[in-house]
Scaffold this motif. Sequence first.
Motif, short mmCIF file in Angstrom:
data_model
loop_
_atom_site.label_atom_id
_atom_site.label_comp_id
_atom_site.label_asym_id
_atom_site.label_seq_id
_atom_site.Cartn_x
_atom_site.Cartn_y
_atom_site.Cartn_z
N ASP A 4 2.22 4.55 -0.71
CA ASP A 4 0.65 3.83 -0.60
C ASP A 4 1.39 2.19 1.23
O ASP A 4 1.75 2.43 1.90
CB ASP A 4 0.13 2.57 -1.57
CG ASP A 4 0.97 2.07 -2.85
OD1 ASP A 4 2.34 2.42 -2.82
OD2 ASP A 4 0.15 1.44 -2.85
N ALA A 7 2.81 4.94 3.64
CA ALA A 7 2.30 5.48 4.46
C ALA A 7 1.16 4.49 4.79
O ALA A 7 0.71 4.16 6.09
CB ALA A 7 0.42 6.40 3.13
N GLY A 8 1.66 2.98 4.88
CA GLY A 8 0.41 1.98 5.03
C GLY A 8 1.46 1.29 5.87
O GLY A 8 0.98 0.56 7.04
N SER A 11 1.11 3.94 8.74
CA SER A 11 -0.64 3.84 9.77
C SER A 11 -0.62 2.39 10.44
O SER A 11 -1.09 2.29 11.88
CB SER A 11 -1.66 4.28 8.82
OG SER A 11 -1.17 3.09 7.59
N ASN A 77 1.53 -4.35 6.55
CA ASN A 77 0.05 -2.46 6.60
C ASN A 77 0.83 -2.60 5.12
O ASN A 77 -0.56 -2.16 4.38
CB ASN A 77 0.00 -1.70 7.58
CG ASN A 77 -1.82 -1.51 7.31
OD1 ASN A 77 -2.15 -1.99 7.87
ND2 ASN A 77 -1.52 -0.34 8.21
N ALA A 78 2.43 -2.32 5.36
CA ALA A 78 2.46 -1.90 4.05
C ALA A 78 2.63 -3.19 2.89
O ALA A 78 1.87 -2.46 1.88
CB ALA A 78 3.96 -1.02 3.95
N LEU A 81 -1.56 -2.79 1.76
CA LEU A 81 -2.45 -2.06 0.88
C LEU A 81 -2.13 -1.58 -0.30
O LEU A 81 -2.07 -2.20 -1.22
CB LEU A 81 -1.67 -0.90 1.83
CG LEU A 81 -2.98 -0.30 2.75
CD1 LEU A 81 -2.23 0.12 4.23
CD2 LEU A 81 -4.06 -0.47 2.88
N GLN A 303 -5.24 4.00 11.99
CA GLN A 303 -4.94 3.88 11.02
C GLN A 303 -5.31 4.42 9.71
O GLN A 303 -4.36 4.90 9.39
CB GLN A 303 -5.11 2.29 11.09
CG GLN A 303 -4.24 1.41 10.46
CD GLN A 303 -3.59 0.49 10.45
OE1 GLN A 303 -4.23 -0.21 11.57
NE2 GLN A 303 -4.54 -0.94 9.45
N TRP A 304 -6.66 3.91 9.61
CA TRP A 304 -7.05 4.87 8.12
C TRP A 304 -6.71 6.10 8.46
O TRP A 304 -6.33 7.14 7.30
CB TRP A 304 -8.72 4.46 7.68
CG TRP A 304 -8.59 2.81 7.24
CD1 TRP A 304 -9.55 1.66 7.55
CD2 TRP A 304 -8.38 2.79 6.22
NE1 TRP A 304 -9.53 0.44 6.60
CE2 TRP A 304 -9.03 0.96 5.73
CE3 TRP A 304 -7.75 2.77 4.50
CZ2 TRP A 304 -8.39 0.69 4.35
CZ3 TRP A 304 -7.65 2.61 3.51
CH2 TRP A 304 -7.90 0.73 3.45
N TYR A 307 -3.86 6.84 7.55
CA TYR A 307 -3.28 6.37 6.18
C TYR A 307 -3.68 6.94 5.40
O TYR A 307 -2.96 8.09 3.84
CB TYR A 307 -3.60 4.94 5.42
CG TYR A 307 -3.32 4.91 4.39
CD1 TYR A 307 -2.12 4.46 3.85
CD2 TYR A 307 -4.96 4.91 3.61
CE1 TYR A 307 -2.02 4.00 2.89
CE2 TYR A 307 -4.64 4.27 2.22
CZ TYR A 307 -3.30 4.01 1.74
OH TYR A 307 -3.30 3.55 0.71
N GLU A 308 -5.11 7.58 4.95
CA GLU A 308 -5.82 8.36 4.26
C GLU A 308 -4.54 9.88 4.04
O GLU A 308 -4.56 10.67 3.08
CB GLU A 308 -6.76 9.03 4.17
CG GLU A 308 -8.03 7.66 3.97
CD GLU A 308 -8.41 7.54 3.07
OE1 GLU A 308 -7.55 7.61 1.88
OE2 GLU A 308 -9.37 6.48 2.17
N MET A 311 -1.18 9.82 2.34
CA MET A 311 -1.82 9.79 1.07
C MET A 311 -2.09 11.02 0.05
O MET A 311 -1.24 11.00 -0.52
CB MET A 311 -2.83 8.07 1.08
CG MET A 311 -1.99 7.43 1.00
SD MET A 311 -0.89 6.56 -0.34
CE MET A 311 -1.97 6.57 -1.24
#
Length: 316
Positions: A4, A7-8, A11, A77-78, A81, A303-304, A307-308, A311
């Motif tokens: 996370d 990915a954070g 993103s 952001n990292a 999250l 961004q989401w 990230y998704e 992940m």
Amino acid sequence: MSADFFAGYVSGAVGIVVGNPLDILKTKLQAGTQRPQNPAPVTAVIEQQLQTRSRTLPWTSWLRGAAAPILGYGALNALLLVTYNRSLSLLEIGSISSDSPPERASAWSLWTAGALGGLATFFVSAPTELVKCRAQVSSQSSLEVTKALWKRGKLRGLYLGGGVTSVRDTVGYGFYFWSYELAKRAMAGEDDSQNQQAINVLLCGGLAGVVTWASIFPLDVLKTRVQTWDLVSLGQASRMHAADASQPLLNGQPLRAGIQSAAPSRPSTFQIARSAYATEGISVFFQGLGVCSARAFIVNAVQWAVYEYLMKQLAQ
């Protein structure tokens, strides 16, 4: 490095690149660079920016102020999250070992974990926002702004407006994760294809961004005013000083010269808010909301989605 966190970070950096052009317009509208007696509409500000940048500046000028956020917001952001996922796991199952949030968490846990994540980002968010906003309303690069702030106040100088920034992030990110997760649940279907799932992520991410900014926009306007107050004041003082050349003279000096002789002291956050309300009315705290909402939908949808996707790939 946890999944996370990576990915954070990626993103967050992608989101800044995508949304920076609209963020520049939002900051200029919030900073009060337009005359309150005759404020220009948003379309006029956009047209002016396009004409100025196309004639005198390279296309990279639309990334002005993005260097600090790309580096800082990726880390922010990292951190956000990671803190959110661990806080939600702790609130729901009493453990902080999971990279991914638990399924079907309560609405209160979602908001609280998001608020804790927002509060945890303060140490990165405050200086990043400060450097970004000052670079966007001036002609300086992010590095030049950082050096000037450090020279003026050392580490403390990088946290100007930190109080209102921390409140904004705590409240905003609470609503951010709350709205995203609840929207995902409402849109999810048992037989959704991969394409439908991707569309749902985009829509939920965009919706979460709009809800978040709508809930904290007055705080964000105030933050921008606090962080750019001296730059805007100096610009107004320079215009008044130039106008003095055409003013009547008294003993060889412009009549208003005495007013310009001393630099004004920095007002408190409350004084800036009261002055903005007295001068421009309640609408000043929603100036730029349309631009911000458009930016929020685009940035958070992308961004989401990033990230998704990351992940899922890292999980495999």
